[in-house]
Design a protein around this motif. Structure first.
Motif, PDB file in Angstrom:
ATOM      1  N   LEU A  10       0.843  -1.195   0.000  1.00 49.95           N
ATOM      2  CA  LEU A  10       0.000   0.000   0.000  1.00 49.95           C
ATOM      3  C   LEU A  10       0.875   1.240   0.000  1.00 49.95           C
ATOM      4  CD1 LEU A  10      -2.491  -1.058   2.837  1.00 49.95           C
ATOM      5  CD2 LEU A  10      -2.690  -1.508   0.393  1.00 49.95           C
ATOM      6  N   CYS A  11       0.459   2.264  -0.732  1.00 50.54           N
ATOM      7  CA  CYS A  11       1.182   3.529  -0.768  1.00 50.54           C
ATOM      8  C   CYS A  11       0.220   4.671  -0.485  1.00 50.54           C
ATOM      9  CB  CYS A  11       1.830   3.751  -2.134  1.00 50.54           C
ATOM     10  SG  CYS A  11       3.066   2.517  -2.558  1.00 50.54           S
ATOM     11  N   ASP A  12       0.596   5.528   0.460  1.00 51.55           N
ATOM     12  CA  ASP A  12      -0.160   6.738   0.772  1.00 51.55           C
ATOM     13  C   ASP A  12       0.632   7.924   0.264  1.00 51.55           C
ATOM     14  OD1 ASP A  12      -1.572   4.841   2.157  1.00 51.55           O
ATOM     15  OD2 ASP A  12      -1.414   5.816   4.109  1.00 51.55           O
ATOM     16  N   SER A  89       5.991  16.427  -0.598  1.00 51.57           N
ATOM     17  CA  SER A  89       4.800  15.753  -0.071  1.00 51.57           C
ATOM     18  C   SER A  89       5.178  14.397   0.514  1.00 51.57           C
ATOM     19  CB  SER A  89       3.766  15.552  -1.176  1.00 51.57           C
ATOM     20  OG  SER A  89       3.333  16.779  -1.691  1.00 51.57           O
ATOM     21  N   PRO A  90       4.619  14.041   1.662  1.00 53.43           N
ATOM     22  CA  PRO A  90       4.937  12.748   2.274  1.00 53.43           C
ATOM     23  C   PRO A  90       4.477  11.569   1.423  1.00 53.43           C
ATOM     24  CG  PRO A  90       3.947  14.232   3.864  1.00 53.43           C
ATOM     25  CD  PRO A  90       3.797  14.881   2.534  1.00 53.43           C
ATOM     26  N   PHE A  91       5.293  10.513   1.415  1.00 52.24           N
ATOM     27  CA  PHE A  91       5.004   9.282   0.686  1.00 52.24           C
ATOM     28  C   PHE A  91       5.294   8.129   1.635  1.00 52.24           C
ATOM     29  CE2 PHE A  91       5.568   5.779  -2.190  1.00 52.24           C
ATOM     30  CZ  PHE A  91       4.762   6.065  -3.277  1.00 52.24           C
ATOM     31  N   ILE A  92       4.303   7.288   1.876  1.00 50.62           N
ATOM     32  CA  ILE A  92       4.429   6.210   2.857  1.00 50.62           C
ATOM     33  C   ILE A  92       4.152   4.870   2.174  1.00 50.62           C
ATOM     34  CG2 ILE A  92       3.529   5.278   5.029  1.00 50.62           C
ATOM     35  CD1 ILE A  92       2.567   8.243   5.558  1.00 50.62           C
ATOM     36  N   SER A 113       9.099   5.552   4.688  1.00 49.93           N
ATOM     37  CA  SER A 113       8.443   6.844   4.582  1.00 49.93           C
ATOM     38  C   SER A 113       9.474   7.860   4.109  1.00 49.93           C
ATOM     39  CB  SER A 113       7.825   7.268   5.915  1.00 49.93           C
ATOM     40  OG  SER A 113       8.820   7.400   6.896  1.00 49.93           O
ATOM     41  N   GLY A 114       9.027   8.765   3.299  1.00 49.78           N
ATOM     42  CA  GLY A 114       9.897   9.790   2.755  1.00 49.78           C
ATOM     43  C   GLY A 114       9.078  10.910   2.164  1.00 49.78           C
ATOM     44  N   VAL A 115       9.728  11.729   1.361  1.00 51.51           N
ATOM     45  CA  VAL A 115       9.044  12.828   0.696  1.00 51.51           C
ATOM     46  C   VAL A 115       9.320  12.742  -0.801  1.00 51.51           C
ATOM     47  CG1 VAL A 115       9.057  14.382   2.686  1.00 51.51           C
ATOM     48  CG2 VAL A 115      10.958  14.424   1.093  1.00 51.51           C
TER      49      VAL A 115
END
Length: 191
Positions: A10-12, A89-92, A113-115
């Motif tokens: 899953l990616c947010d 923007s955050p990417f999880i 997690s990163g940006v």
């Protein structure tokens, strides 16, 4: 024969005005244990290896490509990035384990997690039509320790980056401690 358990990647993507929830695969939408709806997306063939390397390494830039998306969706992503920059923007990335009935088994586990550092949209035309690809580069906080030209950070640069990345931490003294290691002697155990 019993059905085996499986998992979903899953990616947010937390954008300035919206949050995009996607899962790696094809088929229908996926509903997690909290009722969030993830849309299917197809990552490029190297995505799994890239995600695995990102999970196992600290200083890593994760590069993902969403493939087989419609040209209109790719154009919409490009237009959004032009009006509201997605950089920063955050990417999880999370792993969701599923039970025997492909239902969420517990809470998803955050593995990276990163940006977002960069986003671009590329179009390819062939006899079947236009195929769009969205390329996303995600960096984590440890990636900032390197400089693009390969140079070593000065003490001042390291302290400034450390203060930005982790404002609640004590002053970074890494550059002070490394030169002190030059005078140390390694002592091997005497068996």
């Amino acid at each position: 024969m019993a059905k085996k358990k499986s998992l979903r990647i899953l990616c947010d993507v937390v954008l300035p005005e919206d949050t995009i929830l996607i899962w790696d695969g094809s088929g229908g939408r996926f509903v997690d244990g909290d009722g969030n709806i993830y849309r299917p997306a197809q990552f490029n063939e190297d995505a799994l290896q890239s995600i695995q390397a990102a999970i196992n390494g600290e200083a890593y830039t994760l590069s993902l490509s969403l493939i087989s998306i419609s040209q209109s969706a790719a154009d919409q992503i490009w237009d959004y990035d032009e009006t509201n920059s997605v950089q920063g923007s955050p990417f999880i990335v999370k792993l969701q384990f599923l039970d025997w009935n492909d239902q969420p088994d517990g809470d998803p586990e955050v593995v990276f997690s990163g940006v977002i550092d960069n986003l671009d949209v590329a179009d390819e035309a062939d006899q079947n039509g236009i195929r769009s690809t969205v390329n996303i580069e995600i960096t984590n906080r440890f990636t900032l320790r390197t400089v693009t030209n390969g140079a070593v950070l000065s003490d001042v640069d390291q302290r400034a980056r450390s203060a930005i990345l982790n404002p609640s931490a004590a002053d970074d003294e890494f550059c002070k401690r490394v030169p002190l290691m030059r005078d140390q002697t390694i002592k091997w155990p005497n068996w």
